[in-house]
Design an enzyme around this catalytic site. Structure first.
Site, PDB file in Angstrom:
ATOM      1  N   ARG A   1       0.809  -1.238   0.000  1.00  9.61           N
ATOM      2  CA  ARG A   1       0.000   0.000   0.000  1.00  9.61           C
ATOM      3  C   ARG A   1       0.835   1.277   0.000  1.00  9.61           C
ATOM      4  O   ARG A   1       0.365   2.336   0.379  1.00  9.61           O
ATOM      5  CB  ARG A   1      -0.974   0.021   1.171  1.00  9.61           C
ATOM      6  CG  ARG A   1      -1.978  -1.099   1.117  1.00  9.61           C
ATOM      7  CD  ARG A   1      -3.201  -0.777   1.945  1.00  9.61           C
ATOM      8  NE  ARG A   1      -4.096  -1.916   1.954  1.00  9.61           N
ATOM      9  CZ  ARG A   1      -4.050  -2.878   2.866  1.00  9.61           C
ATOM     10  NH1 ARG A   1      -3.187  -2.828   3.851  1.00  9.61           N
ATOM     11  NH2 ARG A   1      -4.879  -3.884   2.801  1.00  9.61           N
TER      12      ARG A   1
ATOM     13  N   LYS B   1       2.464  11.487 -10.860  1.00  7.97           N
ATOM     14  CA  LYS B   1       1.649  10.565 -11.663  1.00  7.97           C
ATOM     15  C   LYS B   1       2.434   9.278 -11.874  1.00  7.97           C
ATOM     16  O   LYS B   1       3.596   9.327 -12.310  1.00  7.97           O
ATOM     17  CB  LYS B   1       1.308  11.182 -13.019  1.00  7.97           C
ATOM     18  CG  LYS B   1       0.219  12.234 -12.941  1.00  7.97           C
ATOM     19  CD  LYS B   1      -0.210  12.672 -14.331  1.00  7.97           C
ATOM     20  CE  LYS B   1      -1.334  13.689 -14.251  1.00  7.97           C
ATOM     21  NZ  LYS B   1      -1.702  14.215 -15.595  1.00  7.97           N
TER      22      LYS B   1
ATOM     23  N   GLU C   1       8.665  18.751 -24.548  1.00 11.52           N
ATOM     24  CA  GLU C   1       7.949  19.106 -23.307  1.00 11.52           C
ATOM     25  C   GLU C   1       8.422  20.477 -22.803  1.00 11.52           C
ATOM     26  O   GLU C   1       7.663  21.200 -22.165  1.00 11.52           O
ATOM     27  CB  GLU C   1       8.149  18.029 -22.232  1.00 11.52           C
ATOM     28  CG  GLU C   1       7.574  16.656 -22.580  1.00 11.52           C
ATOM     29  CD  GLU C   1       6.035  16.561 -22.511  1.00 11.52           C
ATOM     30  OE1 GLU C   1       5.365  17.567 -22.218  1.00 11.52           O
ATOM     31  OE2 GLU C   1       5.515  15.457 -22.757  1.00 11.52           O
TER      32      GLU C   1
ATOM     33  N   LYS D   1       6.440  23.523 -14.127  1.00  9.95           N
ATOM     34  CA  LYS D   1       5.536  22.406 -13.802  1.00  9.95           C
ATOM     35  C   LYS D   1       5.116  22.486 -12.338  1.00  9.95           C
ATOM     36  O   LYS D   1       3.945  22.261 -12.001  1.00  9.95           O
ATOM     37  CB  LYS D   1       6.201  21.071 -14.127  1.00  9.95           C
ATOM     38  CG  LYS D   1       5.289  19.926 -13.747  1.00  9.95           C
ATOM     39  CD  LYS D   1       5.469  18.681 -14.537  1.00  9.95           C
ATOM     40  CE  LYS D   1       4.379  17.682 -14.110  1.00  9.95           C
ATOM     41  NZ  LYS D   1       4.512  16.400 -14.747  1.00  9.95           N
TER      42      LYS D   1
ATOM     43  N   GLU E   1      -5.230  17.139 -10.728  1.00  4.04           N
ATOM     44  CA  GLU E   1      -5.847  17.462 -12.026  1.00  4.04           C
ATOM     45  C   GLU E   1      -7.374  17.452 -11.915  1.00  4.04           C
ATOM     46  O   GLU E   1      -8.072  16.777 -12.660  1.00  4.04           O
ATOM     47  CB  GLU E   1      -5.383  16.472 -13.096  1.00  4.04           C
ATOM     48  CG  GLU E   1      -5.586  16.999 -14.505  1.00  4.04           C
ATOM     49  CD  GLU E   1      -4.893  16.161 -15.562  1.00  4.04           C
ATOM     50  OE1 GLU E   1      -3.709  15.807 -15.362  1.00  4.04           O
ATOM     51  OE2 GLU E   1      -5.534  15.865 -16.575  1.00  4.04           O
TER      52      GLU E   1
ATOM     53  N   ARG F   1      -4.148  21.733 -13.804  1.00  7.89           N
ATOM     54  CA  ARG F   1      -3.096  20.829 -14.293  1.00  7.89           C
ATOM     55  C   ARG F   1      -3.369  20.384 -15.728  1.00  7.89           C
ATOM     56  O   ARG F   1      -2.473  19.934 -16.428  1.00  7.89           O
ATOM     57  CB  ARG F   1      -2.983  19.628 -13.342  1.00  7.89           C
ATOM     58  CG  ARG F   1      -1.801  18.732 -13.645  1.00  7.89           C
ATOM     59  CD  ARG F   1      -1.473  17.788 -12.510  1.00  7.89           C
ATOM     60  NE  ARG F   1      -0.374  16.910 -12.886  1.00  7.89           N
ATOM     61  CZ  ARG F   1       0.330  16.189 -12.031  1.00  7.89           C
ATOM     62  NH1 ARG F   1       0.058  16.217 -10.749  1.00  7.89           N
ATOM     63  NH2 ARG F   1       1.326  15.411 -12.452  1.00  7.89           N
TER      64      ARG F   1
ATOM     65  N   ASN G   1      -1.551  19.270 -20.465  1.00  6.43           N
ATOM     66  CA  ASN G   1      -1.916  18.360 -21.558  1.00  6.43           C
ATOM     67  C   ASN G   1      -1.869  19.054 -22.917  1.00  6.43           C
ATOM     68  O   ASN G   1      -2.288  18.472 -23.924  1.00  6.43           O
ATOM     69  CB  ASN G   1      -3.322  17.800 -21.331  1.00  6.43           C
ATOM     70  CG  ASN G   1      -3.367  16.928 -20.100  1.00  6.43           C
ATOM     71  OD1 ASN G   1      -2.398  16.230 -19.803  1.00  6.43           O
ATOM     72  ND2 ASN G   1      -4.455  16.997 -19.358  1.00  6.43           N
TER      73      ASN G   1
ATOM     74  N   HIS H   1      -1.195  17.119 -26.046  1.00  8.75           N
ATOM     75  CA  HIS H   1      -1.201  15.687 -25.754  1.00  8.75           C
ATOM     76  C   HIS H   1      -2.437  14.954 -26.274  1.00  8.75           C
ATOM     77  O   HIS H   1      -2.342  13.780 -26.622  1.00  8.75           O
ATOM     78  CB  HIS H   1      -1.037  15.443 -24.250  1.00  8.75           C
ATOM     79  CG  HIS H   1       0.387  15.630 -23.796  1.00  8.75           C
ATOM     80  ND1 HIS H   1       1.072  16.818 -23.937  1.00  8.75           N
ATOM     81  CD2 HIS H   1       1.261  14.777 -23.218  1.00  8.75           C
ATOM     82  CE1 HIS H   1       2.291  16.680 -23.464  1.00  8.75           C
ATOM     83  NE2 HIS H   1       2.428  15.450 -23.021  1.00  8.75           N
TER      84      HIS H   1
ATOM     85  N   HIS I   1      -1.782  11.712 -28.403  1.00  4.71           N
ATOM     86  CA  HIS I   1      -2.227  10.369 -28.019  1.00  4.71           C
ATOM     87  C   HIS I   1      -2.986   9.682 -29.146  1.00  4.71           C
ATOM     88  O   HIS I   1      -3.038   8.453 -29.201  1.00  4.71           O
ATOM     89  CB  HIS I   1      -3.104  10.432 -26.767  1.00  4.71           C
ATOM     90  CG  HIS I   1      -2.324  10.781 -25.529  1.00  4.71           C
ATOM     91  ND1 HIS I   1      -2.920  11.237 -24.375  1.00  4.71           N
ATOM     92  CD2 HIS I   1      -0.997  10.747 -25.270  1.00  4.71           C
ATOM     93  CE1 HIS I   1      -1.987  11.465 -23.456  1.00  4.71           C
ATOM     94  NE2 HIS I   1      -0.814  11.186 -23.982  1.00  4.71           N
TER      95      HIS I   1
ATOM     96  N   HIS J   1       7.409   9.615 -27.705  1.00  2.00           N
ATOM     97  CA  HIS J   1       6.348  10.441 -27.110  1.00  2.00           C
ATOM     98  C   HIS J   1       6.609  11.931 -27.376  1.00  2.00           C
ATOM     99  O   HIS J   1       5.705  12.668 -27.789  1.00  2.00           O
ATOM    100  CB  HIS J   1       6.249  10.157 -25.608  1.00  2.00           C
ATOM    101  CG  HIS J   1       5.279  11.050 -24.904  1.00  2.00           C
ATOM    102  ND1 HIS J   1       3.922  11.003 -25.142  1.00  2.00           N
ATOM    103  CD2 HIS J   1       5.466  12.044 -23.987  1.00  2.00           C
ATOM    104  CE1 HIS J   1       3.318  11.916 -24.402  1.00  2.00           C
ATOM    105  NE2 HIS J   1       4.237  12.562 -23.692  1.00  2.00           N
TER     106      HIS J   1
HETATM  107  N1  GLY Z   1       2.523  15.236 -17.827  1.00  2.32           N
HETATM  108  C1  GLY Z   1       1.400  15.966 -17.411  1.00  2.32           C
HETATM  109  C2  GLY Z   1       1.200  16.019 -15.953  1.00  2.32           C
HETATM  110  O1  GLY Z   1       2.053  15.598 -15.201  1.00  2.32           O
HETATM  111  O2  GLY Z   1       0.149  16.432 -15.519  1.00  2.32           O
END
Ligand code: GLY
Length: 392
Positions: free
Chosen positions: A127, A149, A195, A241, A251, A263, A267, A270, A274, A295
């Protein structure tokens, strides 16, 4: 060189603060750096990129072992198709047999794929155990390693669903050693610059309005892999960021306004990317079609599409598009692709992106220098205009 330390905080008590350290040669001091943050006298499980030069793996392991850590290690996977629950299960078993305890860290050493996978293993093993992200690609340094993430892809009859299974699991520490960028291939390095261009297109609201102009004038030093320029590049991008993640760590904000940033801004490009990044045959205009897009290359094309969609809607001024195209070209990134399926098919794929909510296509488009906006229900024609703009 004294490392730069960028604090990452969030307006959410469930997200403890941590630091991103940026500098050259940091892996050789990984042991004392970790001991300083987490305490020594414990186990560390290193999940490393199979394609990483052995010298980086050895340097990190040696430093950990010399500073009181009992080190075990296993390789992570190198491709998105392997970033699956099966790979996570294999690693979880490898971690478990070392009797890894709740306080023991997992150390991710590699690019974004390894970081996502190792982060997911750390989030789920018993956990949750601490994860230390040591990104070794530019893309992972400025984006994937920061913000918590983690996840794996889901292979379904609809194709590979990117990061459909995952968790938010903030790292205890991020150690970005720009020395590792010296051994990165030109193609991987340039993919990371996509990026950075993305961040520069939204940086004005993050307190760094000059980022795009500075990147354009410093590009030759980045491409020559000069340590100081790379340290500045990574630190400034992480700060952008960090500013976005602070306001919206999960997000959840649908809009960016005076009360905070969303957040979703991250994107930018993106949703377009995608839709085609995993399709066989799609390739930059000047490259053979048998090498899949990276990517970052797909994001570069996605940024061009986002600018074109914004122009179609009358929201993006052509000068912003021109500067974005110039930055991407100077960074050696593609702005057009071959073998794209019809735009209608790609627009349909965009509607299956995991960012789609209630059947509405959400697009992020640039509005002016360093500024973007979120369009919650973008018209289909804007998506088509974006996709048409990147067709060779
Ligand atoms: N790569 C986008 C984010 O971390 O929200």
């Amino acid at each position: 060189m004294i490392p730069r330390a960028i604090p990452i905080t969030a307006n959410d008590p469930a997200f403890p603060p941590y630091e991103v350290l940026v500098g050259s040669g940091l892996l050789s001091d990984l042991g004392p750096t970790l001991a300083n943050t987490l305490g020594a006298d414990r186990r560390a499980f290193l999940i490393y990129d199979r394609d990483l030069p052995q010298e980086h793996v050895a340097e990190a392991s040696r430093s950990l072992a010399h500073h009181g850590y009992a080190v075990s290690s296993a390789f992570g996977v190198a491709t998105e198709t392997e970033k699956t629950l099966d790979s996570a299960e294999r690693l979880l078993e490898e971690v478990a047999i070392t009797r890894h305890e709740r306080r023991d860290p997992i150390v991710a050493l590699g690019g974004g794929i390894v970081g996502d996978l190792a982060g997911f293993v750390a989030a789920t093993y018993r956990r949750g155990v601490p994860v230390v992200q040591c990104p070794t690609t530019l893309l992972a340094m400025v984006d994937a390693s920061v913000g918590g993430k983690t996840g794996v892809n889901l292979a379904t009859e609809r194709g590979l669903l990117k990061n459909f299974v995952g968790a938010f699991h903030q790292p205890a520490l991020v150690v970005a050693d720009v020395k590792t960028l010296a051994t990165l291939s030109d193609r991987q390095f340039c993919a990371g610059l996509a990026e950075c261009v993305k961040h520069a297109l939204l940086s004005a609201d993050c307190g760094d309005a000059d980022l795009l102009a500075w990147m354009a004038s410093t590009m030759p030093r980045f491409l020559a892999r000069e340590s100081e320029a790379l340290t500045d590049l990574v630190a400034r991008n992480v700060a952008v960021k960090a500013r976005v993640v602070r306001d919206d760590p999960r997000e959840e904000r649908a809009t960016s306004d005076g009360s905070g940033l969303s957040r979703m801004l991250l994107n930018l490009g993106h949703t377009f990317a995608h839709a085609f990044e995993t399709l066989p045959g799609v390739a930059p205009l000047d490259r053979a079609s048998d090498t899949p897009l990276l990517h970052g290359e797909a994001v570069a094309l996605g940024l061009v599409a986002a600018c074109a969609a914004g122009e179609h809607l009358g929201m993006t001024d052509p000068e912003t598009t021109r500067l974005a195209l110039a930055a991407l070209t100077a960074a050696g990134l593609p702005t057009r692709a071959i073998n794209l399926p019809p735009s209608e098919d790609l627009a349909a794929r965009m509607m299956h992106d995991k960012k789609v909510a209630q059947g509405k296509l959400r697009l992020i488009v640039p509005t002016g220098p360093g500024r973007c906006t979120i369009i919650p229900d973008a018209p289909h024609e804007a998506a088509i205009a974006g996709l048409d703009a990147i067709r060779a």
